[in-house]
Enzyme design. Structure first.
Site, PDB file in Angstrom:
ATOM      1  CG  ASP A  43      -1.838   1.198   1.211  1.00  0.00           C
ATOM      2  OD1 ASP A  43      -2.883   1.082   0.548  1.00  0.00           O
ATOM      3  OD2 ASP A  43      -1.515   2.238   1.807  1.00  0.00           O
ATOM      4  CE1 TYR A  48       0.637   7.846   3.064  1.00  0.00           C
ATOM      5  CE2 TYR A  48       1.083   5.656   2.197  1.00  0.00           C
ATOM      6  CZ  TYR A  48       0.231   6.545   2.825  1.00  0.00           C
ATOM      7  OH  TYR A  48      -1.012   6.119   3.211  1.00  0.00           O
ATOM      8  CE  LYS A  77      -3.734   4.823   0.554  1.00  0.00           C
ATOM      9  NZ  LYS A  77      -2.336   4.617   0.957  1.00  0.00           N
ATOM     10  CG  HIS A 110      -4.301   9.958   0.454  1.00  0.00           C
ATOM     11  ND1 HIS A 110      -2.952   9.853   0.304  1.00  0.00           N
ATOM     12  CD2 HIS A 110      -4.569   9.465   1.683  1.00  0.00           C
ATOM     13  CE1 HIS A 110      -2.424   9.335   1.402  1.00  0.00           C
ATOM     14  NE2 HIS A 110      -3.388   9.077   2.251  1.00  0.00           N
TER      15      HIS A 110
END
Ligand code: A2P
Length: 317
Positions: A43, A48, A77, A110
């Site tokens: 994931d 990130y 996302k 997201h």
């Protein structure tokens, strides 16, 4: 490994590796080791800021013949600053370039929050765009385009409440296939989980271990520590499991997908092995009493003064 099934018959492994908070310097080795251990679901997300390293690890594992691309389920996302329908496909292409992949298995919106394309993380009211300007349905059109091009096999959302899902699905040509939300014994969200599962929307549980490695500014004082819950520890002792394994097995038992984050080889293995254990109805009943609607990720960063977003609208509460 247990799987859940999308409406078209495609499978998603019930346990995947979370990569939020995994630093660029450690995530590559963690993803590579996880694949060697048997993880088949990773994931990711653009925000990130580690997708290049995740991509290096996947590429290495494929080049070494440990897996083939089709054996791995990869999610990413769309960040809030690319909600304009014309920005969605380019954002997906950037993520694919970083991950060094031809396609994603799953692409999610997201957050139900839109931001100015120039802002990464909102610091002032002007960094936000209200949902009256770019609606969730507008963004969903971009997601449908991602699906139609074949670059995202499945599309869905994250952090959406029931009314936001209903609103998008009312106008959608392709219905939402996944909602990824915070779920653990302190935040069980039974109504939202039931609504999703009844409407053929799969559910992924994030922060299943309580995300204690969150930035200090995201933490409140005297937060409850999930891994130290007496109920969880007692079940773990009785079943010769670890507390983390109890939490992960519980998520799978309620038909959700779970994505624990770790960059530690021992804990990566421990988490994957959670799928080898069983809990009984007594354990499940004991865990059900722990709910306190406690959010570790409460979304307050979207509701700074002057923002068009509020906690009530965000969580539909
Ligand atoms: P680490 O990466 O050093 O293993 P969440 O998945 O809820 O976001 O939680 C992630 C946090 O939980 C990280 O701090 C991670 O540390 C830690 N963690 C992951 N697996 C375990 C485990 N089996 N036991 C205890 N802590 C764990």
């Amino acid at each position: 490994m247990q799987h859940l099934t999308f409406s078209n018959g495609d499978l998603i492994p019930s346990l995947g590796l979370g990569t939020w908070k995994s630093k660029p310097g450690e995530v590559e080795e963690a993803v590579y080791q996880s694949i060697k251990l048997g993880y088949r679901h990773i994931d990711c997300a653009a925000i990130y800021a580690n997708e290049k390293e995740v991509g290096n690890a996947i590429k290495k594992a494929i080049l070494e013949g440990i897996i083939e691309r089709q054996d791995l389920f990869v999610t990413s996302k769309l960040w809030n600053n690319a909600h304009h329908p014309e920005h969605v496909l380019p954002a997906l292409r950037k993520t694919l370039a970083d991950l060094k992949l031809e396609y994603l298995d799953l692409y999610l919106i997201h957050w139900p929050v839109a931001q100015d394309p120039e802002s990464q993380f909102p610091k002032k009211p002007g960094d936000f765009i209200s949902l009256n300007e770019i609606s969730l349905s507008d963004t969903w059109e971009g997601m449908e385009e991602c699906h139609n091009t074949g670059l995202a096999k499945h599309i869905g959302v994250s952090n959406f409440n029931q009314s936001q899902i209903e609103q998008v699905n009312k106008n959608a040509r392709i219905k939402i296939e996944m909602n990824q939300i915070e779920l653990h014994p302190y935040l069980q969200q039974n109504d939202l989980v039931d609504f999703c599962l009844q409407n053929k929307i799969l559910v992924t549980a994030y922060s299943p271990l309580g995300s204690m490695d969150r930035d200090e500014m995201m933490k409140k004082e005297n937060e409850p520590i999930l891994l130290e819950s007496e109920v969880i520890k007692n079940i773990a002792e009785k079943r010769k499991m670890t507390p983390a394994q109890v939490l992960l097995r519980w998520a799978i038992a309620r038909h959700t997908i779970v994505i624990p984050k770790s960059v530690n080889p021992k804990r990566l293995k421990e988490n994957l092995e959670a799928t080898n254990y069983e809990l009984d109805q007594g354990d499940i009943k004991a865990i059900s009493t722990l709910n306190k609607n406690y959010r570790f990720v409460d979304g307050s960063f979207w509701t700074i003064e002057g923002s068009p977003y509020s906690m009530e609208a965000l969580w539909g509460e």
